[in-house]
Write a protein that holds these residues in place. Structure first.
Motif: not given
Length: 241
Positions: A155-157, A165-171, A180-183, A203-217
């Protein structure tokens, strides 16, 4: 802010912190802020990445610092997967203004124990070689994992975090080898820059929240973020590899 520091050091620390997101000074301890400043000075002096592994209780802590680039996490997590390490905790603080340094701490173990000195040295050397393009992470991982196989129940969001105040991607996905490597490989394929991260394994699930910048930062507008989230889900499920 850290107490007992010289006024010149405090001023230097304040200038250094301005390159991070707004939340950095509020949520990151003064001890870690000062440690990151020292690591930044080490990078400035040596022009090389800082890669160290130290014992931390019954586990080991990998410390990494260098100029942030989209392929870094793919290389680092690929090496950890290649050495069969379990990742227990992740902290990552990246600057959003030049010089765009990133400071990472990963708590890891192998077979439920801290890494031996020899293994720790080999992992550090492999990360250095991967960054230099001399260690082919994908080739080594292909022996252990089917890199074409998708992850299960992904699942992604995408959203803009109201605190940071940053773009975030939940995986979120079921725990499985090479996750982790595939993500991080998919993050690299989307040309995204991770500047902060939260990890929860439960409980057998991994949740990552990654705060991001896009291409060219750059900041990521909502319409593009939604496309990225769907593209990441497809990549991770094996539909776009």
């Amino acid at each position: 802010m850290a107490l007992g520091l010289k006024s010149s050091t405090l001023e230097l620390l304040k200038r250094f912190n301005r390159a991070f997101p707004q939340f950095y000074e509020q949520f990151v301890s003064s001890e870690i802020q000062l440690q990151n400043l020292k690591l930044a000075y080490q990078i400035y002096k040596t022009r090389q990445a800082v890669i160290e592994i130290k014992p931390e209780g019954s586990r080991s802590a990998l410390h990494f610092a260098y100029r942030n680039q989209s392929f870094l996490l793919s290389d680092i997590f690929g090496v950890l997967a290649a050495y069969g390490l379990t990742i227990h905790n992740l902290s990552l603080y990246g600057q959003i203004y030049p010089p765009m340094l990133v400071f990472i701490k990963l708590v890891v173990s192998r077979g439920g124990k801290a890494l031996t000195e020899k293994t720790a040295d080999n992992v550090c050397r492999a990360v250095q070689e991967a960054l230099a393009g001399h260690f082919e992470v994908e080739e080594m991982l292909a022996v252990e994992f089917n890199l074409d196989a998708g992850l299960e129940d992904v699942a992604t969001e995408f959203y803009v975090d109201p605190v940071f105040h940053l773009p975030a991607l939940l995986i979120e996905a079921d725990n499985q080898p090479g996750l982790f490597y595939k993500v991080m490989y998919a993050i690299w394929q989307e040309d995204l820059l991770v500047v902060n991260a939260n990890l929860l394994v439960w409980r057998g699930r991994t949740r990552l929240i990654l705060y991001l910048l896009g291409p060219n930062e750059s900041l990521i507008p909502d319409y593009l973020g939604q496309k990225i989230a769907e593209g990441m889900r497809q990549r991770l499920m094996g539909e776009r590899f």
